[in-house]
Design a protein around this motif. Structure first.
Motif, mmCIF file in Angstrom:
data_model
loop_
_atom_site.group_PDB
_atom_site.id
_atom_site.type_symbol
_atom_site.label_atom_id
_atom_site.label_comp_id
_atom_site.label_asym_id
_atom_site.label_seq_id
_atom_site.Cartn_x
_atom_site.Cartn_y
_atom_site.Cartn_z
ATOM 1 N N ARG A 198 0.832 -1.204 0.000
ATOM 2 C CA ARG A 198 0.000 0.000 0.000
ATOM 3 C C ARG A 198 0.866 1.254 0.000
ATOM 4 O O ARG A 198 1.804 1.366 0.785
ATOM 5 N N GLU A 199 0.541 2.189 -0.881
ATOM 6 C CA GLU A 199 1.208 3.489 -0.872
ATOM 7 C C GLU A 199 0.593 4.345 0.226
ATOM 8 O O GLU A 199 -0.616 4.550 0.262
ATOM 9 N N GLU A 200 1.419 4.829 1.135
ATOM 10 C CA GLU A 200 0.945 5.605 2.269
ATOM 11 C C GLU A 200 1.459 7.037 2.190
ATOM 12 O O GLU A 200 2.642 7.278 1.955
ATOM 13 N N GLU A 201 0.561 7.998 2.377
ATOM 14 C CA GLU A 201 0.946 9.396 2.358
ATOM 15 C C GLU A 201 1.906 9.683 3.513
ATOM 16 O O GLU A 201 1.710 9.222 4.640
ATOM 17 N N GLY A 202 2.955 10.446 3.220
ATOM 18 C CA GLY A 202 3.948 10.782 4.232
ATOM 19 C C GLY A 202 5.087 9.788 4.333
ATOM 20 O O GLY A 202 6.035 10.018 5.096
ATOM 21 N N TYR A 203 5.013 8.698 3.582
ATOM 22 C CA TYR A 203 6.072 7.692 3.571
ATOM 23 C C TYR A 203 6.797 7.750 2.228
ATOM 24 O O TYR A 203 6.173 7.976 1.191
ATOM 25 N N SER A 204 8.114 7.555 2.249
ATOM 26 C CA SER A 204 8.914 7.696 1.032
ATOM 27 C C SER A 204 10.010 6.654 0.980
ATOM 28 O O SER A 204 10.244 5.920 1.944
ATOM 29 N N SER A 205 10.707 6.594 -0.136
ATOM 30 C CA SER A 205 11.807 5.640 -0.286
ATOM 31 C C SER A 205 13.072 6.106 0.429
ATOM 32 O O SER A 205 13.968 5.302 0.700
ATOM 33 N N ASP A 206 13.163 7.423 0.745
ATOM 34 C CA ASP A 206 14.332 7.965 1.437
ATOM 35 C C ASP A 206 13.856 8.874 2.566
ATOM 36 O O ASP A 206 13.970 10.094 2.496
ATOM 37 N N ALA A 251 20.217 10.902 0.611
ATOM 38 C CA ALA A 251 20.838 11.261 -0.669
ATOM 39 C C ALA A 251 21.455 12.654 -0.625
ATOM 40 O O ALA A 251 22.440 12.935 -1.320
ATOM 41 N N SER A 252 20.888 13.538 0.208
ATOM 42 C CA SER A 252 21.406 14.905 0.300
ATOM 43 C C SER A 252 22.564 15.027 1.285
ATOM 44 O O SER A 252 23.107 16.116 1.467
ATOM 45 N N HIS A 253 22.937 13.925 1.929
ATOM 46 C CA HIS A 253 24.042 13.943 2.898
ATOM 47 C C HIS A 253 25.150 12.987 2.467
ATOM 48 O O HIS A 253 25.822 12.388 3.305
ATOM 49 N N THR A 254 25.345 12.851 1.166
ATOM 50 C CA THR A 254 26.320 11.919 0.623
ATOM 51 C C THR A 254 27.387 12.688 -0.140
ATOM 52 O O THR A 254 27.250 12.932 -1.349
ATOM 53 N N PRO A 255 28.461 13.136 0.525
ATOM 54 C CA PRO A 255 29.492 13.911 -0.172
ATOM 55 C C PRO A 255 30.245 13.100 -1.219
ATOM 56 O O PRO A 255 30.671 13.645 -2.234
ATOM 57 N N VAL A 256 30.421 11.800 -0.954
ATOM 58 C CA VAL A 256 31.030 10.881 -1.920
ATOM 59 C C VAL A 256 30.298 9.551 -1.805
ATOM 60 O O VAL A 256 29.699 9.254 -0.763
ATOM 61 N N PRO A 257 30.308 8.731 -2.841
ATOM 62 C CA PRO A 257 29.628 7.436 -2.756
ATOM 63 C C PRO A 257 30.136 6.594 -1.592
ATOM 64 O O PRO A 257 31.333 6.548 -1.308
ATOM 65 N N GLY A 258 29.188 5.981 -0.886
ATOM 66 C CA GLY A 258 29.548 5.087 0.205
ATOM 67 C C GLY A 258 29.731 5.753 1.538
ATOM 68 O O GLY A 258 30.088 5.087 2.516
ATOM 69 N N PRO A 304 15.212 14.574 9.110
ATOM 70 C CA PRO A 304 16.119 15.136 8.101
ATOM 71 C C PRO A 304 16.476 16.581 8.404
ATOM 72 O O PRO A 304 15.627 17.383 8.788
ATOM 73 N N GLY A 305 17.762 16.895 8.262
ATOM 74 C CA GLY A 305 18.212 18.261 8.418
ATOM 75 C C GLY A 305 18.535 18.686 9.832
ATOM 76 O O GLY A 305 19.125 19.751 10.044
ATOM 77 N N GLU A 306 18.175 17.884 10.821
ATOM 78 C CA GLU A 306 18.458 18.239 12.214
ATOM 79 C C GLU A 306 19.910 17.885 12.568
ATOM 80 O O GLU A 306 20.451 16.906 12.054
#
Length: 342
Positions: free
Chosen positions: A89-97, A102-109, A332-334
């Motif tokens: 079921r797709e649920e509002e407010g839930y995501s794959s990330d 992804a926004s806190h990855t300066p280099v892969p891994g 996120p972001g804290e």
């Protein structure tokens, strides 16, 4: 997303064979029908279970299954690993990330979210697939391709403000000791790293992973090592795990546990109290009790904040403070985890 690993064969006294923990890791249950059959359960929803397992495959060690109660479809250990129709079921407010990693990855891994600390994604493999995992949709292929750890190690070397490195994944203890030794040797060359932390659920589902060679490897490291286990229910902490944790603590390894508050698993004060008591018996300090990360496919595990805080309040009335984990959420972001109740 595939979480596969080719085990390395090591030579033992009696010839070429895998260590016991690796044999268990190589012989996992991956078919919902087999799991239901072993537990003497009906399979009315098997087609939906199979569909739910297509995106995030079922993966559970047989020894962990032996800790489950046959004939009980609501067994708290089974609920954590069995793919179910609710995941579709797709649920509002839930995501794959949900943590916006992804926004806190300066280099892969490598993930860098908090001051002075960085997390190294050392593998995409896990000994068990937990249905609530916040990285169930994580793009491991893009993080572990090429020379794997080289870019992350170079980044760590260039950042003198990083004092602690956290090994995560996947699960770092699915790697064999030779690969771990290679990684630790490379990290030991970075002078400003002072602390090593390893996050792993593998010892909970395969206690034999806490073997002598791994203990020797981590005890010989130039830093103090903290091993953070992930147990959610007291029945996950077998006698075998208790004995091995006690041995590791005697050798100076800091042992902590973080759990996730999960509906139908540990969302009662009795279950949480029993978990803390059992952890203490093993010499493991309760650390965090996390609110569920809002990953798509796991909404059926959610417990409201009001219920969570009431449970935590009742837990504080039953246990000494050092056995009460901090009720927290990662947002996120804290700059740090949000503590809902300490």
């Amino acid at each position: 997303m595939k979480h596969q690993q080719t085990p390395i064969i090591t030579q033992e006294r009696d010839g070429w064979e895998l260590p016991g923990w690796q044999r268990q890791q190589a012989d996992l249950i991956t078919d919902p029908a087999e799991l239901l059959s072993l537990l003497q359960l009906e399979a009315e929803s098997l087609p939906e279970m199979l569909a739910a397992a297509q995106d995030f495959p079922l993966r559970v060690p047989r020894g962990y299954v032996r800790l489950m109660e046959p004939g009980n479809p609501d067994d708290p250990l089974l609920r954590q690993v069995l793919s179910v129709p609710a995941e579709l079921r797709e649920e509002e407010g839930y995501s794959s990330d949900p943590l916006e990693e992804a926004s806190h990855t300066p280099v892969p891994g490598l993930l860098h979210k908090y001051h002075g600390r960085a997390l190294l994604v050392v593998t995409g493999a896990c000994a068990v697939h937990c249905r609530y995992c916040f990285r169930r949709h994580f793009p491991y292929q893009s993080h572990l391709s090429g020379k794997r750890w080289d870019q992350a190690l170079e980044w760590l070397s260039s950042r003198s403000d990083i004092r602690e490195v956290i090994l995560s994944g996947g699960d770092p203890l699915t790697l064999n000791n030779r690969r771990l030794q290679e990684l630790l040797a490379a990290l030991a060359k970075i002078p400003h790293l002072r602390r090593l932390r390893i996050h792993s659920r593998t010892p909970v589902v395969i206690p034999e992973r806490l073997d002598g060679p791994l203990l020797a490897l981590l005890s010989d490291a130039r830093w103090q090592t903290a091993l953070v286990l992930h147990a959610n229910h007291s029945r996950e902490i077998s006698d075998e795990l208790v004995n091995r944790c006690r041995q590791w603590r005697r050798q100076g390894i800091t042992l902590l546990n973080q759990s996730v508050l999960l509906a139908g698993v540990n969302d009662s004060v009795d279950a949480l109290e029993a978990l803390s008591d059992r952890l203490h018996e093993a010499g493991v300090m309760p650390y965090y009790l996390h609110q569920l990360d809002a990953v798509q496919g796991a909404a059926h595990f959610a417990v409201s904040d009001s219920v969570a805080m009431q449970l935590h309040k009742e837990l504080r009335s039953r246990l000494p403070g050092f056995l009460v984990p901090r009720l927290s959420r990662e947002e996120p972001g804290e700059p740090a985890k949000t503590v809902l109740a300490g």
